[in-house]
Scaffold this motif. Structure first.
Motif, short mmCIF file in Angstrom:
data_model
loop_
_atom_site.label_atom_id
_atom_site.label_comp_id
_atom_site.label_asym_id
_atom_site.label_seq_id
_atom_site.Cartn_x
_atom_site.Cartn_y
_atom_site.Cartn_z
N GLU A 1 -10.33 49.50 -10.13
CA GLU A 1 -11.43 49.00 -10.95
C GLU A 1 -12.75 49.70 -10.64
O GLU A 1 -13.81 49.10 -10.60
CB GLU A 1 -11.60 47.48 -10.77
N LEU A 2 -12.68 51.01 -10.46
CA LEU A 2 -13.85 51.79 -10.11
C LEU A 2 -14.93 51.75 -11.19
O LEU A 2 -16.11 51.86 -10.89
CB LEU A 2 -13.44 53.24 -9.82
N ASP A 3 -14.53 51.55 -12.43
CA ASP A 3 -15.50 51.54 -13.53
C ASP A 3 -15.94 50.12 -13.89
O ASP A 3 -16.36 49.86 -15.01
CB ASP A 3 -14.91 52.24 -14.75
N ALA A 4 -15.92 49.20 -12.93
CA ALA A 4 -16.23 47.79 -13.20
C ALA A 4 -17.72 47.46 -13.11
O ALA A 4 -18.10 46.32 -13.28
CB ALA A 4 -15.45 46.89 -12.23
N GLY A 5 -18.55 48.41 -12.82
CA GLY A 5 -19.99 48.13 -12.73
C GLY A 5 -20.51 48.37 -11.34
O GLY A 5 -20.47 49.49 -10.85
N LEU A 6 -20.98 47.32 -10.68
CA LEU A 6 -21.58 47.45 -9.35
C LEU A 6 -20.64 47.07 -8.23
O LEU A 6 -21.07 46.78 -7.12
CB LEU A 6 -22.87 46.62 -9.28
N HIS A 7 -19.36 47.04 -8.52
CA HIS A 7 -18.37 46.74 -7.49
C HIS A 7 -17.05 47.43 -7.82
O HIS A 7 -16.87 47.93 -8.93
CB HIS A 7 -18.15 45.23 -7.36
N PHE A 8 -16.18 47.48 -6.84
CA PHE A 8 -14.82 47.93 -7.06
C PHE A 8 -13.91 47.14 -6.14
O PHE A 8 -14.38 46.41 -5.26
CB PHE A 8 -14.65 49.44 -6.85
N LEU A 9 -12.62 47.22 -6.37
CA LEU A 9 -11.65 46.56 -5.51
C LEU A 9 -11.05 47.59 -4.58
O LEU A 9 -10.75 48.71 -4.99
CB LEU A 9 -10.53 45.92 -6.35
N LEU A 10 -10.90 47.21 -3.32
CA LEU A 10 -10.31 48.08 -2.32
C LEU A 10 -9.05 47.42 -1.79
O LEU A 10 -9.11 46.38 -1.14
CB LEU A 10 -11.30 48.33 -1.18
N LYS A 11 -7.90 47.99 -2.12
CA LYS A 11 -6.62 47.47 -1.64
C LYS A 11 -6.35 48.08 -0.28
O LYS A 11 -6.41 49.30 -0.11
CB LYS A 11 -5.49 47.79 -2.61
N VAL A 12 -6.08 47.22 0.71
CA VAL A 12 -5.87 47.66 2.08
C VAL A 12 -4.42 47.40 2.47
O VAL A 12 -3.94 46.27 2.37
CB VAL A 12 -6.82 46.89 3.05
N ASP A 13 -3.74 48.44 2.88
CA ASP A 13 -2.37 48.32 3.37
C ASP A 13 -2.45 47.88 4.83
O ASP A 13 -2.73 48.69 5.72
CB ASP A 13 -1.64 49.65 3.24
N THR A 14 -2.26 46.58 5.07
CA THR A 14 -2.43 46.01 6.40
C THR A 14 -1.49 44.85 6.61
O THR A 14 -1.09 44.19 5.64
CB THR A 14 -3.88 45.54 6.62
N ALA A 15 -1.16 44.59 7.85
CA ALA A 15 -0.35 43.41 8.19
C ALA A 15 -1.25 42.20 8.42
O ALA A 15 -0.75 41.08 8.52
CB ALA A 15 0.47 43.69 9.45
N LEU A 16 -2.56 42.40 8.49
CA LEU A 16 -3.50 41.30 8.69
C LEU A 16 -3.58 40.44 7.43
O LEU A 16 -3.48 40.95 6.31
CB LEU A 16 -4.90 41.83 9.00
N SER A 17 -3.82 39.16 7.61
CA SER A 17 -4.08 38.29 6.47
C SER A 17 -5.47 38.60 5.94
O SER A 17 -6.28 39.25 6.62
CB SER A 17 -3.98 36.83 6.89
N HIS B 1 -4.82 41.26 -0.01
CA HIS B 1 -5.19 42.47 0.73
C HIS B 1 -6.10 43.35 -0.10
O HIS B 1 -6.12 44.57 0.03
CB HIS B 1 -3.98 43.26 1.17
N MET B 2 -6.88 42.71 -0.98
CA MET B 2 -7.86 43.42 -1.79
C MET B 2 -9.23 42.88 -1.47
O MET B 2 -9.44 41.66 -1.45
CB MET B 2 -7.57 43.26 -3.28
N LEU B 3 -10.16 43.78 -1.24
CA LEU B 3 -11.54 43.41 -0.94
C LEU B 3 -12.41 43.73 -2.14
O LEU B 3 -12.21 44.75 -2.81
CB LEU B 3 -12.04 44.19 0.28
N VAL B 4 -13.38 42.88 -2.42
CA VAL B 4 -14.35 43.12 -3.48
C VAL B 4 -15.53 43.82 -2.82
O VAL B 4 -16.22 43.23 -1.98
CB VAL B 4 -14.79 41.82 -4.16
N VAL B 5 -15.75 45.08 -3.16
CA VAL B 5 -16.81 45.87 -2.55
C VAL B 5 -17.96 46.01 -3.54
O VAL B 5 -17.83 46.65 -4.57
CB VAL B 5 -16.30 47.27 -2.13
N ASN B 6 -19.07 45.37 -3.21
CA ASN B 6 -20.29 45.47 -4.01
C ASN B 6 -21.10 46.62 -3.44
O ASN B 6 -21.51 46.57 -2.29
CB ASN B 6 -21.06 44.15 -3.93
N TYR B 7 -21.32 47.65 -4.23
CA TYR B 7 -22.01 48.81 -3.70
C TYR B 7 -23.43 48.96 -4.21
O TYR B 7 -24.08 49.99 -4.00
CB TYR B 7 -21.21 50.10 -3.93
#
Length: 77
Positions: A8-24, A54-60
């Motif tokens: 979702e790089l073209d979503a405006g002032l944020h994007f989603l970052l999917k992290v491949d991790t075993a962490l919750s 495992h997706m973070l909402v990154v407001n840039y």
């Protein structure tokens, strides 16, 4: 880089970052907060969820390059 996917790089002032991790999602966000990075997982915005996204909402908006480098380094640990 092989554990991160930007969506979702073209979503405006944020994007989603999917992290491949075993962490919750909770463990991941707590680890980042301990490094001084406050961020919410996408699951934080769900009323009900079947598990971790495992997706973070990154407001840039107003994010400096130094802050971005710090955040990426924290994700790599």
């Amino acid at each position: 880089a092989d554990r991160l996917t930007i969506l979702e790089l073209d979503a405006g002032l944020h994007f989603l970052l999917k992290v491949d991790t075993a962490l919750s999602d909770r463990e991941l966000t707590e680890k980042l907060l301990a490094s001084g990075i406050r961020i919410h997982p996408l699951s934080h915005y769900y009323h009900e969820t079947d598990g971790d996204t495992h997706m973070l909402v990154v407001n840039y908006a107003l994010l400096s390059e130094d802050a971005l480098e710090k955040a990426l380094a924290a994700l790599g640990n």
